[in-house]
Write a protein that holds these residues in place. Structure first.
Motif, PDB file in Angstrom:
ATOM      1  N   ARG A  57       0.933  -1.387  -0.119  1.00 23.55           N
ATOM      2  CA  ARG A  57       0.119   0.156  -0.018  1.00 23.55           C
ATOM      3  C   ARG A  57       0.928   1.172   0.008  1.00 23.55           C
ATOM      4  O   ARG A  57       1.907   1.254   0.782  1.00 23.55           O
ATOM      5  CB  ARG A  57      -0.729  -0.056   1.417  1.00 23.55           C
ATOM      6  CG  ARG A  57      -1.731   0.993   1.201  1.00 23.55           C
ATOM      7  CD  ARG A  57      -2.595   1.180   2.756  1.00 23.55           C
ATOM      8  NE  ARG A  57      -3.507   2.258   2.629  1.00 23.55           N
ATOM      9  CZ  ARG A  57      -4.233   2.739   3.650  1.00 23.55           C
ATOM     10  NH1 ARG A  57      -4.222   1.803   4.614  1.00 23.55           N
ATOM     11  NH2 ARG A  57      -5.041   3.460   3.417  1.00 23.55           N
ATOM     12  N   LYS A  58       0.571   2.288  -0.798  1.00 27.45           N
ATOM     13  CA  LYS A  58       1.237   3.383  -0.947  1.00 27.45           C
ATOM     14  C   LYS A  58       0.426   4.844  -1.080  1.00 27.45           C
ATOM     15  O   LYS A  58      -0.658   4.490  -1.607  1.00 27.45           O
ATOM     16  CB  LYS A  58       2.395   3.356  -1.820  1.00 27.45           C
ATOM     17  CG  LYS A  58       1.887   3.345  -3.319  1.00 27.45           C
ATOM     18  CD  LYS A  58       2.804   3.211  -4.343  1.00 27.45           C
ATOM     19  CE  LYS A  58       2.245   3.037  -5.738  1.00 27.45           C
ATOM     20  NZ  LYS A  58       3.315   2.943  -6.706  1.00 27.45           N
ATOM     21  N   VAL A  59       1.105   5.943  -0.756  1.00 26.74           N
ATOM     22  CA  VAL A  59       0.323   7.043  -1.127  1.00 26.74           C
ATOM     23  C   VAL A  59       0.972   7.770  -2.288  1.00 26.74           C
ATOM     24  O   VAL A  59       2.263   7.756  -2.426  1.00 26.74           O
ATOM     25  CB  VAL A  59       0.520   8.002   0.265  1.00 26.74           C
ATOM     26  CG1 VAL A  59      -0.077   9.431  -0.287  1.00 26.74           C
ATOM     27  CG2 VAL A  59      -0.005   7.416   1.423  1.00 26.74           C
ATOM     28  N   ALA A  60       0.062   8.085  -3.403  1.00 28.73           N
ATOM     29  CA  ALA A  60       0.700   8.601  -4.553  1.00 28.73           C
ATOM     30  C   ALA A  60       0.129   9.965  -4.762  1.00 28.73           C
ATOM     31  O   ALA A  60      -0.896  10.243  -4.104  1.00 28.73           O
ATOM     32  CB  ALA A  60       0.449   7.510  -5.659  1.00 28.73           C
ATOM     33  N   ARG A  61       0.497  10.619  -5.784  1.00 28.68           N
ATOM     34  CA  ARG A  61       0.147  12.204  -5.968  1.00 28.68           C
ATOM     35  C   ARG A  61      -0.663  12.076  -7.406  1.00 28.68           C
ATOM     36  O   ARG A  61       0.078  11.482  -8.106  1.00 28.68           O
ATOM     37  CB  ARG A  61       1.378  12.906  -6.253  1.00 28.68           C
ATOM     38  CG  ARG A  61       2.238  13.068  -4.869  1.00 28.68           C
ATOM     39  CD  ARG A  61       1.967  13.972  -3.890  1.00 28.68           C
ATOM     40  NE  ARG A  61       1.421  15.475  -4.173  1.00 28.68           N
ATOM     41  CZ  ARG A  61       0.574  15.949  -3.571  1.00 28.68           C
ATOM     42  NH1 ARG A  61       0.068  15.684  -2.353  1.00 28.68           N
ATOM     43  NH2 ARG A  61      -0.120  17.133  -3.931  1.00 28.68           N
ATOM     44  N   ASN A  62      -1.580  12.766  -7.402  1.00 28.10           N
ATOM     45  CA  ASN A  62      -2.357  12.948  -8.777  1.00 28.10           C
ATOM     46  C   ASN A  62      -1.921  14.497  -8.793  1.00 28.10           C
ATOM     47  O   ASN A  62      -2.297  15.499  -8.399  1.00 28.10           O
ATOM     48  CB  ASN A  62      -4.019  12.993  -8.388  1.00 28.10           C
ATOM     49  CG  ASN A  62      -4.733  13.076  -9.776  1.00 28.10           C
ATOM     50  OD1 ASN A  62      -4.211  13.822 -10.776  1.00 28.10           O
ATOM     51  ND2 ASN A  62      -5.967  12.909  -9.741  1.00 28.10           N
ATOM     52  N   ILE A  63      -1.101  14.480  -9.989  1.00 27.38           N
ATOM     53  CA  ILE A  63      -0.582  15.488 -10.453  1.00 27.38           C
ATOM     54  C   ILE A  63      -1.237  16.698 -10.770  1.00 27.38           C
ATOM     55  O   ILE A  63      -1.492  17.754 -10.590  1.00 27.38           O
ATOM     56  CB  ILE A  63       0.795  15.699 -11.235  1.00 27.38           C
ATOM     57  CG1 ILE A  63       1.794  14.667 -10.673  1.00 27.38           C
ATOM     58  CG2 ILE A  63       1.299  16.547 -11.907  1.00 27.38           C
ATOM     59  CD1 ILE A  63       2.794  13.986 -11.669  1.00 27.38           C
ATOM     60  N   SER A  64      -2.356  16.303 -11.757  1.00 30.59           N
ATOM     61  CA  SER A  64      -3.198  17.282 -12.428  1.00 30.59           C
ATOM     62  C   SER A  64      -4.031  17.668 -11.317  1.00 30.59           C
ATOM     63  O   SER A  64      -4.487  19.088 -11.607  1.00 30.59           O
ATOM     64  CB  SER A  64      -4.238  16.466 -13.265  1.00 30.59           C
ATOM     65  OG  SER A  64      -4.898  15.522 -12.932  1.00 30.59           O
ATOM     66  N   LYS A  65      -4.531  17.057 -10.314  1.00 35.45           N
ATOM     67  CA  LYS A  65      -5.458  17.891  -9.153  1.00 35.45           C
ATOM     68  C   LYS A  65      -4.596  18.206  -7.840  1.00 35.45           C
ATOM     69  O   LYS A  65      -5.138  18.803  -6.936  1.00 35.45           O
ATOM     70  CB  LYS A  65      -6.661  16.781  -8.888  1.00 35.45           C
ATOM     71  CG  LYS A  65      -7.290  16.289  -9.744  1.00 35.45           C
ATOM     72  CD  LYS A  65      -8.595  15.304  -9.298  1.00 35.45           C
ATOM     73  CE  LYS A  65      -9.346  14.986 -10.604  1.00 35.45           C
ATOM     74  NZ  LYS A  65     -10.578  13.826 -10.140  1.00 35.45           N
ATOM     75  N   THR A  67      -3.517  16.317  -5.587  1.00 31.24           N
ATOM     76  CA  THR A  67      -4.187  15.816  -4.077  1.00 31.24           C
ATOM     77  C   THR A  67      -3.421  14.417  -4.054  1.00 31.24           C
ATOM     78  O   THR A  67      -2.896  13.900  -4.981  1.00 31.24           O
ATOM     79  CB  THR A  67      -5.681  15.321  -4.605  1.00 31.24           C
ATOM     80  OG1 THR A  67      -5.794  14.456  -5.624  1.00 31.24           O
ATOM     81  CG2 THR A  67      -6.195  16.703  -4.783  1.00 31.24           C
ATOM     82  N   ALA A  68      -3.403  13.713  -2.863  1.00 33.19           N
ATOM     83  CA  ALA A  68      -2.673  12.711  -2.669  1.00 33.19           C
ATOM     84  C   ALA A  68      -3.875  11.606  -2.608  1.00 33.19           C
ATOM     85  O   ALA A  68      -4.919  11.836  -2.211  1.00 33.19           O
ATOM     86  CB  ALA A  68      -2.252  12.651  -1.007  1.00 33.19           C
ATOM     87  N   MET A  69      -3.395  10.453  -3.243  1.00 30.56           N
ATOM     88  CA  MET A  69      -4.551   9.371  -3.194  1.00 30.56           C
ATOM     89  C   MET A  69      -3.586   8.022  -2.727  1.00 30.56           C
ATOM     90  O   MET A  69      -2.521   7.913  -2.625  1.00 30.56           O
ATOM     91  CB  MET A  69      -4.813   9.181  -4.436  1.00 30.56           C
ATOM     92  CG  MET A  69      -3.800   9.022  -5.611  1.00 30.56           C
ATOM     93  SD  MET A  69      -4.457   9.037  -7.306  1.00 30.56           S
ATOM     94  CE  MET A  69      -5.222   7.701  -7.453  1.00 30.56           C
ATOM     95  N   VAL A  70      -4.575   7.259  -1.946  1.00 31.65           N
ATOM     96  CA  VAL A  70      -4.041   5.918  -1.549  1.00 31.65           C
ATOM     97  C   VAL A  70      -4.122   4.603  -2.223  1.00 31.65           C
ATOM     98  O   VAL A  70      -5.396   4.697  -2.961  1.00 31.65           O
ATOM     99  CB  VAL A  70      -4.808   5.525  -0.211  1.00 31.65           C
ATOM    100  CG1 VAL A  70      -4.214   4.306   0.351  1.00 31.65           C
ATOM    101  CG2 VAL A  70      -4.572   6.702   0.833  1.00 31.65           C
ATOM    102  N   ILE A  71      -3.071   4.112  -2.806  1.00 34.85           N
ATOM    103  CA  ILE A  71      -3.344   2.862  -3.634  1.00 34.85           C
ATOM    104  C   ILE A  71      -3.116   1.784  -2.689  1.00 34.85           C
ATOM    105  O   ILE A  71      -2.101   1.496  -2.245  1.00 34.85           O
ATOM    106  CB  ILE A  71      -2.047   3.001  -4.775  1.00 34.85           C
ATOM    107  CG1 ILE A  71      -2.339   4.134  -5.602  1.00 34.85           C
ATOM    108  CG2 ILE A  71      -2.244   1.501  -5.471  1.00 34.85           C
ATOM    109  CD1 ILE A  71      -1.463   4.418  -6.571  1.00 34.85           C
ATOM    110  N   ASP A  72      -3.914   0.923  -2.501  1.00 31.48           N
ATOM    111  CA  ASP A  72      -4.252  -0.327  -1.536  1.00 31.48           C
ATOM    112  C   ASP A  72      -3.018  -1.355  -2.317  1.00 31.48           C
ATOM    113  O   ASP A  72      -2.592  -1.279  -3.358  1.00 31.48           O
ATOM    114  CB  ASP A  72      -5.451  -0.922  -1.561  1.00 31.48           C
ATOM    115  CG  ASP A  72      -6.443  -0.020  -1.080  1.00 31.48           C
ATOM    116  OD1 ASP A  72      -6.003   0.648  -0.057  1.00 31.48           O
ATOM    117  OD2 ASP A  72      -7.720  -0.007  -1.038  1.00 31.48           O
ATOM    118  N   GLU A  73      -2.605  -2.347  -1.246  1.00 32.79           N
ATOM    119  CA  GLU A  73      -1.743  -3.370  -1.695  1.00 32.79           C
ATOM    120  C   GLU A  73      -2.460  -4.071  -2.847  1.00 32.79           C
ATOM    121  O   GLU A  73      -3.590  -4.279  -2.804  1.00 32.79           O
ATOM    122  CB  GLU A  73      -1.469  -4.086  -0.499  1.00 32.79           C
ATOM    123  CG  GLU A  73      -2.109  -5.345  -0.202  1.00 32.79           C
ATOM    124  CD  GLU A  73      -1.500  -6.024   1.081  1.00 32.79           C
ATOM    125  OE1 GLU A  73      -2.062  -7.223   1.207  1.00 32.79           O
ATOM    126  OE2 GLU A  73      -0.551  -5.725   1.640  1.00 32.79           O
TER     127      GLU A  73
END
Length: 100
Positions: A57-65, A67-73
Motif C-alpha cells: 500500500r502506498k500514497v501517490a500524488r495525482n499531479i493534475s489535481k 491531491t494525494a491518493m491511497v493505492i491499496d496493496e
C-alpha cells in the motif's frame, strides 16, 4: 517480433499448421492468466517463472489535481527469467557486440 511472427516461425520450424500453433499458443496464455488470477505461480524449468508480485500500500500524488491518493496493496503479474535463460541471452548479445 509479434505473436503472429512467433506463430509463423513455430509453424515453419515444426511443420504444424498455423491454426493449430495459434490455438496452442492462445491456450498457453489462457492457462498462465487463469493460474495467476488464482494466485498460482507457474515455473518452467530452464525458461523462467510467471509469478504474482505483491505491491505494498502506498500514497501517490495525482499531479493534475494536486491531491494525494491511497493505492491499496495489490498483486501484479511478473515474469522472472531462469538463470540459464539470462546467461544465454547475455552470451548471445555479447557475441553480437563483438562481431559488430
Amino acid at each position: 517480433m509479434t505473436k503472429a511472427d512467433v506463430i509463423a516461425e513455430i509453424a515453419e520450424k515444426t511443420g504444424i499448421d498455423k491454426a493449430d500453433v495459434q490455438h496452442t499458443i492462445e491456450t498457453f496464455f489462457t492457462v498462465i492468466k487463469n493460474n495467476l488470477a488464482k494466485n498460482e505461480n507457474i515455473y518452467v524449468r530452464g525458461f523462467g517463472s510467471f509469478i504474482n508480485k505483491k505491491r505494498a500500500r502506498k500514497v501517490a500524488r495525482n499531479i493534475s489535481k494536486n491531491t494525494a491518493m491511497v493505492i491499496d496493496e495489490h498483486f501484479i503479474p511478473s515474469f522472472k527469467p531462469a538463470k540459464v535463460f539470462v546467461e544465454q541471452v547475455k552470451a548471445q548479445v555479447k557475441n553480437e557486440d563483438v562481431s559488430a
